[in-house]
Design an enzyme around this catalytic site. Structure first.
Site, PDB file in Angstrom:
ATOM      1  N   ASN A  76       0.843  -1.187   0.000  1.00 45.56           N
ATOM      2  CA  ASN A  76       0.000   0.000   0.000  1.00 45.56           C
ATOM      3  C   ASN A  76       0.882   1.241   0.000  1.00 45.56           C
ATOM      4  O   ASN A  76       1.798   1.351   0.816  1.00 45.56           O
ATOM      5  CB  ASN A  76      -0.902   0.012   1.245  1.00 45.56           C
ATOM      6  CG  ASN A  76      -1.858  -1.167   1.281  1.00 45.56           C
ATOM      7  OD1 ASN A  76      -2.332  -1.613   0.241  1.00 45.56           O
ATOM      8  ND2 ASN A  76      -2.126  -1.676   2.471  1.00 45.56           N
TER       9      ASN A  76
ATOM     10  N   GLN B 271      -2.050   3.151   2.971  1.00 49.25           N
ATOM     11  CA  GLN B 271      -0.847   2.983   3.797  1.00 49.25           C
ATOM     12  C   GLN B 271      -1.043   3.664   5.150  1.00 49.25           C
ATOM     13  O   GLN B 271      -1.449   4.830   5.206  1.00 49.25           O
ATOM     14  CB  GLN B 271       0.370   3.584   3.082  1.00 49.25           C
ATOM     15  CG  GLN B 271       1.673   3.371   3.851  1.00 49.25           C
ATOM     16  CD  GLN B 271       2.888   3.958   3.131  1.00 49.25           C
ATOM     17  OE1 GLN B 271       2.760   4.631   2.114  1.00 49.25           O
ATOM     18  NE2 GLN B 271       4.056   3.703   3.692  1.00 49.25           N
TER      19      GLN B 271
ATOM     20  N   HIS C 190       6.588  -1.780   3.529  1.00 47.00           N
ATOM     21  CA  HIS C 190       6.337  -3.167   3.944  1.00 47.00           C
ATOM     22  C   HIS C 190       5.523  -3.874   2.880  1.00 47.00           C
ATOM     23  O   HIS C 190       4.649  -3.280   2.252  1.00 47.00           O
ATOM     24  CB  HIS C 190       5.623  -3.240   5.296  1.00 47.00           C
ATOM     25  CG  HIS C 190       4.442  -2.333   5.414  1.00 47.00           C
ATOM     26  ND1 HIS C 190       4.565  -0.985   5.643  1.00 47.00           N
ATOM     27  CD2 HIS C 190       3.114  -2.572   5.306  1.00 47.00           C
ATOM     28  CE1 HIS C 190       3.374  -0.427   5.681  1.00 47.00           C
ATOM     29  NE2 HIS C 190       2.460  -1.374   5.463  1.00 47.00           N
TER      30      HIS C 190
ATOM     31  N   HIS D  81       2.908  -6.851   2.451  1.00 46.15           N
ATOM     32  CA  HIS D  81       2.024  -7.792   3.146  1.00 46.15           C
ATOM     33  C   HIS D  81       2.123  -9.154   2.456  1.00 46.15           C
ATOM     34  O   HIS D  81       2.068  -9.244   1.222  1.00 46.15           O
ATOM     35  CB  HIS D  81       0.566  -7.335   3.060  1.00 46.15           C
ATOM     36  CG  HIS D  81       0.260  -6.068   3.790  1.00 46.15           C
ATOM     37  ND1 HIS D  81      -0.335  -6.046   5.026  1.00 46.15           N
ATOM     38  CD2 HIS D  81       0.467  -4.764   3.455  1.00 46.15           C
ATOM     39  CE1 HIS D  81      -0.495  -4.785   5.423  1.00 46.15           C
ATOM     40  NE2 HIS D  81      -0.022  -3.986   4.475  1.00 46.15           N
TER      41      HIS D  81
END
Ligand code: 5GP
Ligand code: ZN
Length: 120
Positions: A93, A100, A106, A108
């Protein structure tokens, strides 16, 4: 290249440094994988770079080693969970419209159930 090595106010940087204790599920040269605190699937983990990269959009060609480590960490973690055959989803995101909520890149890793498409 993202300039900052670490951001003292960033929750994921605190996990990387050990200021917040976490047990990484997987680690390689530039990345760790941690459990998501609010899992959305039977397997829900986050592959994060050890360096503070604020977002996917902050990456440049100089960060190729970081991005490679993050993606391989995600792949190897998913394999370690036995998800290769059943399948899984990787999700990044970026920004407000992307949803986000943590300002440290990051990926997922979601698996263990059938995902729907399109995402919400
Ligand atoms: P985003 O919405 O930025 O794509 O994803 C952030 C993710 O980080 C969310 O899935 C959220 O549950 C997870 N998260 C937020 N705070 C923490 C935390 O303190 N520890 C862990 N392990 N995950 C967190
Ligand atoms: Zn950070």
């Amino acid at each position: 290249m993202s300039e900052q090595f670490t951001d003292p106010t960033c929750i994921f940087c605190k996990m990387v440094s050990g200021e917040i204790a976490v047990k990484p599920l997987f680690e390689n040269s530039h990345a760790i994988v941690i459990s998501d605190i609010n899992p959305q699937a039977p397997v829900h983990a986050l592959a994060i770079p050890k360096r503070h990269v604020p977002s996917f959009a902050a990456l440049s060609a100089n960060d190729a080693d970081i991005l490679t480590s993050v993606m391989f960490a995600a792949a190897e973690f998913a394999r370690s969970q036995g998800l290769d055959a059943s399948g899984y989803r990787l999700n990044i995101n970026h920004g407000v419209d992307g949803g986000q909520t943590v300002g440290h890149l990051h990926v997922h890793i979601l698996g263990g159930r059938k995902m729907t498409w399109p995402p919400g």
